[in-house]
Motif scaffolding. Sequence first.
Motif, PDB file in Angstrom:
ATOM      1  N   ALA A   4      30.637 -31.758 -61.453  1.00 48.39           N
ATOM      2  CA  ALA A   4      29.199 -32.000 -61.490  1.00 48.39           C
ATOM      3  C   ALA A   4      28.453 -30.904 -60.748  1.00 48.39           C
ATOM      4  CB  ALA A   4      28.891 -33.359 -60.873  1.00 48.39           C
ATOM      5  N   VAL A   5      29.118 -30.303 -59.758  1.00 48.94           N
ATOM      6  CA  VAL A   5      28.492 -29.265 -58.930  1.00 48.94           C
ATOM      7  C   VAL A   5      29.429 -28.066 -58.818  1.00 48.94           C
ATOM      8  CG1 VAL A   5      27.565 -28.676 -56.651  1.00 48.94           C
ATOM      9  CG2 VAL A   5      27.203 -30.971 -57.577  1.00 48.94           C
ATOM     10  N   TRP A   6      28.873 -26.886 -59.000  1.00 45.76           N
ATOM     11  CA  TRP A   6      29.593 -25.651 -58.700  1.00 45.76           C
ATOM     12  C   TRP A   6      29.002 -25.049 -57.432  1.00 45.76           C
ATOM     13  CZ3 TRP A   6      27.935 -25.710 -64.091  1.00 45.76           C
ATOM     14  CH2 TRP A   6      28.989 -25.863 -65.011  1.00 45.76           C
ATOM     15  N   LEU A   7      29.842 -24.650 -56.510  1.00 44.17           N
ATOM     16  CA  LEU A   7      29.415 -23.864 -55.357  1.00 44.17           C
ATOM     17  C   LEU A   7      29.823 -22.432 -55.668  1.00 44.17           C
ATOM     18  CD1 LEU A   7      30.600 -26.150 -52.409  1.00 44.17           C
ATOM     19  CD2 LEU A   7      28.393 -26.152 -53.591  1.00 44.17           C
ATOM     20  N   GLY A  27      25.683 -19.839 -66.774  1.00 44.75           N
ATOM     21  CA  GLY A  27      25.184 -20.017 -68.133  1.00 44.75           C
ATOM     22  C   GLY A  27      25.211 -21.460 -68.598  1.00 44.75           C
ATOM     23  N   ARG A  28      26.041 -22.281 -67.961  1.00 48.58           N
ATOM     24  CA  ARG A  28      26.148 -23.697 -68.338  1.00 48.58           C
ATOM     25  C   ARG A  28      25.291 -24.609 -67.465  1.00 48.58           C
ATOM     26  NH1 ARG A  28      32.082 -25.481 -67.948  1.00 48.58           N
ATOM     27  NH2 ARG A  28      31.166 -27.390 -68.794  1.00 48.58           N
ATOM     28  N   ALA A  29      24.803 -24.102 -66.346  1.00 50.13           N
ATOM     29  CA  ALA A  29      24.109 -24.950 -65.369  1.00 50.13           C
ATOM     30  C   ALA A  29      22.754 -25.426 -65.888  1.00 50.13           C
ATOM     31  CB  ALA A  29      23.925 -24.186 -64.067  1.00 50.13           C
ATOM     32  N   ASP A  30      22.406 -26.656 -65.496  1.00 53.82           N
ATOM     33  CA  ASP A  30      21.077 -27.211 -65.791  1.00 53.82           C
ATOM     34  C   ASP A  30      20.106 -26.940 -64.654  1.00 53.82           C
ATOM     35  OD1 ASP A  30      21.868 -28.536 -68.283  1.00 53.82           O
ATOM     36  OD2 ASP A  30      23.011 -29.895 -66.983  1.00 53.82           O
ATOM     37  N   VAL A  31      20.639 -26.945 -63.432  1.00 49.64           N
ATOM     38  CA  VAL A  31      19.834 -26.713 -62.228  1.00 49.64           C
ATOM     39  C   VAL A  31      20.592 -25.733 -61.331  1.00 49.64           C
ATOM     40  CG1 VAL A  31      18.701 -27.751 -60.220  1.00 49.64           C
ATOM     41  CG2 VAL A  31      18.949 -29.077 -62.318  1.00 49.64           C
ATOM     42  N   VAL A  32      19.878 -24.752 -60.799  1.00 49.16           N
ATOM     43  CA  VAL A  32      20.496 -23.791 -59.883  1.00 49.16           C
ATOM     44  C   VAL A  32      19.710 -23.785 -58.578  1.00 49.16           C
ATOM     45  CG1 VAL A  32      21.180 -21.398 -59.505  1.00 49.16           C
ATOM     46  CG2 VAL A  32      21.285 -22.360 -61.807  1.00 49.16           C
ATOM     47  N   LEU A  33      20.391 -24.132 -57.483  1.00 48.00           N
ATOM     48  CA  LEU A  33      19.792 -24.099 -56.149  1.00 48.00           C
ATOM     49  C   LEU A  33      20.148 -22.748 -55.529  1.00 48.00           C
ATOM     50  CD1 LEU A  33      19.911 -27.152 -56.881  1.00 48.00           C
ATOM     51  CD2 LEU A  33      20.251 -27.625 -54.467  1.00 48.00           C
ATOM     52  N   ALA A  83      24.406 -25.975 -60.040  1.00 49.22           N
ATOM     53  CA  ALA A  83      25.011 -24.789 -59.429  1.00 49.22           C
ATOM     54  C   ALA A  83      24.306 -24.522 -58.109  1.00 49.22           C
ATOM     55  CB  ALA A  83      24.878 -23.571 -60.344  1.00 49.22           C
ATOM     56  N   ARG A  84      25.098 -24.420 -57.050  1.00 54.22           N
ATOM     57  CA  ARG A  84      24.579 -24.029 -55.730  1.00 54.22           C
ATOM     58  C   ARG A  84      24.974 -22.571 -55.560  1.00 54.22           C
ATOM     59  NH1 ARG A  84      22.241 -22.960 -51.422  1.00 54.22           N
ATOM     60  NH2 ARG A  84      22.756 -23.874 -49.399  1.00 54.22           N
ATOM     61  N   LEU A  85      24.003 -21.664 -55.635  1.00 60.20           N
ATOM     62  CA  LEU A  85      24.265 -20.229 -55.678  1.00 60.20           C
ATOM     63  C   LEU A  85      23.974 -19.612 -54.317  1.00 60.20           C
ATOM     64  CD1 LEU A  85      25.035 -17.859 -57.556  1.00 60.20           C
ATOM     65  CD2 LEU A  85      22.596 -17.646 -58.127  1.00 60.20           C
ATOM     66  N   LYS A  86      25.032 -19.040 -53.714  1.00 58.57           N
ATOM     67  CA  LYS A  86      24.933 -18.512 -52.359  1.00 58.57           C
ATOM     68  C   LYS A  86      25.297 -17.034 -52.345  1.00 58.57           C
ATOM     69  CE  LYS A  86      26.990 -22.835 -50.619  1.00 58.57           C
ATOM     70  NZ  LYS A  86      26.147 -23.201 -49.483  1.00 58.57           N
ATOM     71  N   GLY A  87      24.705 -16.283 -51.417  1.00 59.79           N
ATOM     72  CA  GLY A  87      25.113 -14.909 -51.228  1.00 59.79           C
ATOM     73  C   GLY A  87      26.533 -14.842 -50.687  1.00 59.79           C
ATOM     74  N   LEU A 103      29.900 -33.895 -50.680  1.00 58.30           N
ATOM     75  CA  LEU A 103      29.813 -34.366 -52.064  1.00 58.30           C
ATOM     76  C   LEU A 103      31.022 -35.225 -52.423  1.00 58.30           C
ATOM     77  CD1 LEU A 103      28.516 -31.065 -53.693  1.00 58.30           C
ATOM     78  CD2 LEU A 103      27.233 -33.220 -53.540  1.00 58.30           C
ATOM     79  N   ASP A 104      32.209 -34.803 -52.004  1.00 57.08           N
ATOM     80  CA  ASP A 104      33.423 -35.548 -52.306  1.00 57.08           C
ATOM     81  C   ASP A 104      33.372 -36.953 -51.714  1.00 57.08           C
ATOM     82  OD1 ASP A 104      36.311 -35.549 -53.290  1.00 57.08           O
ATOM     83  OD2 ASP A 104      36.609 -35.989 -51.155  1.00 57.08           O
ATOM     84  N   GLU A 105      32.841 -37.073 -50.501  1.00 55.64           N
ATOM     85  CA  GLU A 105      32.735 -38.382 -49.853  1.00 55.64           C
ATOM     86  C   GLU A 105      31.811 -39.322 -50.613  1.00 55.64           C
ATOM     87  OE1 GLU A 105      31.444 -37.262 -45.977  1.00 55.64           O
ATOM     88  OE2 GLU A 105      33.484 -36.880 -45.227  1.00 55.64           O
ATOM     89  N   ARG A 106      30.957 -38.765 -51.466  1.00 52.31           N
ATOM     90  CA  ARG A 106      30.014 -39.565 -52.262  1.00 52.31           C
ATOM     91  C   ARG A 106      30.421 -39.635 -53.723  1.00 52.31           C
ATOM     92  NH1 ARG A 106      28.408 -37.796 -47.820  1.00 52.31           N
ATOM     93  NH2 ARG A 106      26.833 -38.866 -46.561  1.00 52.31           N
ATOM     94  N   GLY A 107      31.654 -39.220 -53.992  1.00 50.56           N
ATOM     95  CA  GLY A 107      32.200 -39.365 -55.332  1.00 50.56           C
ATOM     96  C   GLY A 107      31.727 -38.337 -56.335  1.00 50.56           C
ATOM     97  N   VAL A 108      31.226 -37.220 -55.869  1.00 48.45           N
ATOM     98  CA  VAL A 108      30.728 -36.178 -56.768  1.00 48.45           C
ATOM     99  C   VAL A 108      31.748 -35.047 -56.840  1.00 48.45           C
ATOM    100  CG1 VAL A 108      28.909 -34.450 -57.150  1.00 48.45           C
ATOM    101  CG2 VAL A 108      28.315 -36.731 -56.303  1.00 48.45           C
ATOM    102  N   SER A 109      32.204 -34.731 -58.046  1.00 53.04           N
ATOM    103  CA  SER A 109      33.195 -33.660 -58.217  1.00 53.04           C
ATOM    104  C   SER A 109      32.546 -32.292 -58.011  1.00 53.04           C
ATOM    105  CB  SER A 109      33.824 -33.734 -59.603  1.00 53.04           C
ATOM    106  OG  SER A 109      32.832 -33.584 -60.605  1.00 53.04           O
ATOM    107  N   CYS A 110      33.315 -31.389 -57.450  1.00 57.46           N
ATOM    108  CA  CYS A 110      32.772 -30.092 -57.049  1.00 57.46           C
ATOM    109  C   CYS A 110      33.847 -29.027 -57.238  1.00 57.46           C
ATOM    110  CB  CYS A 110      32.336 -30.172 -55.584  1.00 57.46           C
ATOM    111  SG  CYS A 110      31.782 -28.632 -54.872  1.00 57.46           S
ATOM    112  N   GLU A 111      33.414 -27.821 -57.640  1.00 60.90           N
ATOM    113  CA  GLU A 111      34.332 -26.690 -57.762  1.00 60.90           C
ATOM    114  C   GLU A 111      33.730 -25.488 -57.047  1.00 60.90           C
ATOM    115  OE1 GLU A 111      36.552 -23.883 -61.125  1.00 60.90           O
ATOM    116  OE2 GLU A 111      35.120 -25.423 -61.761  1.00 60.90           O
ATOM    117  N   VAL A 112      34.558 -24.794 -56.280  1.00 58.51           N
ATOM    118  CA  VAL A 112      34.131 -23.576 -55.602  1.00 58.51           C
ATOM    119  C   VAL A 112      34.508 -22.373 -56.456  1.00 58.51           C
ATOM    120  CG1 VAL A 112      34.432 -22.101 -53.571  1.00 58.51           C
ATOM    121  CG2 VAL A 112      34.361 -24.597 -53.307  1.00 58.51           C
TER     122      VAL A 112
END
Length: 255
Positions: A4-7, A27-33, A83-87, A103-112
Motif C-alpha cells: 500500500a505504501v512505498w518508501l 509511475g504507479r503511485a496515486d499519491v506522492v508525499l 509513495a513516500r519520496l525521500k532524498g 505502518l506495519d503495526e497498523r496493518g499497512v503493507s510497505c516496501e522500501v
Amino acid sequence: MNPAVWLIGAGPGDPELLTLKAVKALGRADVVLVDDLVDPRILQYCPRARIVRVGKRGGCRSTPQAFIQRLMLRYARQGLRVARLKGGDPCIFGRGGEEARWLDERGVSCEVINGITAGLAAATAVGIPLTHRGLATGVTLVTAHTQDGGMPDWSALARGGTTLVVYMGVARLQDMRAELLAAGMDAGTPVAMIENASLPGQRDCASTVAAMARDADAFRLRSPAVLVIGQVAACRMFAAPEVPAFPEHDLRRSA
C-alpha cells in the motif's frame, strides 16, 4: 508484493541516479508525499499522482513526523497507492525504519525502495573513494543532528580509524572540530566538504580537521552538504568533472 505504501529513496538529486524500480513505483503511485530535498525534476516520473509536499529540513519549519505518518495511513486506507519520496536512502537518516514499523503495526503493507545515499554520491562526485587499500578499510556514516539535540560520541568516532561521512553537520562544524581534536585526531587529517552533490550547483572545498570551520565559513558552505573526514579525502581518483545541468531528463526514452 503489492504494498500500500512505498518508501522510495530519490538519491542525492540527479534524476539519472534513480533506480528503475523507483521510477516504476512512482509511475504507479496515486499519491506522492515529497520531502524538501527531492529534486523537482524527479516528479516527472509520477505524472498521474497527487503531489503532497511534506518538507523536513534542519533549521527550518518542518512538517511534523506524526502528521506525515497519519497522512500515509489515511491515503492507504482509502485504497490509494502511496509513495513516500525521500532524498538519499529512506533507511539512512531518512526515518524509513520508523515509518515502516509504524505502518506495519497498523496493518499497512510497505516496501522500501533504496536510493543512493548522499554520502556515497558526494564522495564519488568529487573523485574520493570512501575505502582505499592502505588508507581506509571501513566507512562510518554519522549524523551531527541527533533527535535529542545532542552530539555523537566524536571521541569514539575519532578512534575508530574509518572514513567518517557526516550528514547534517554544517551548523556544528566548530563543535565537531573541537571534539575531534580533543579526541586526538590529527589536526592535519584531510576533510572534503561537498555541497549539493550531483546537482548543477555542486561545490566542494578541501580542508583539514583543524581548519574546516574557518574554511567552511570562508567558502560560505550551506546545507545540504556532506563532510568526508579521513585520509581518503585527499586521495582523488580523478579530477572531478563539472556537474552538468540536465533540463531534459527522461529515463523513459533511454530505458
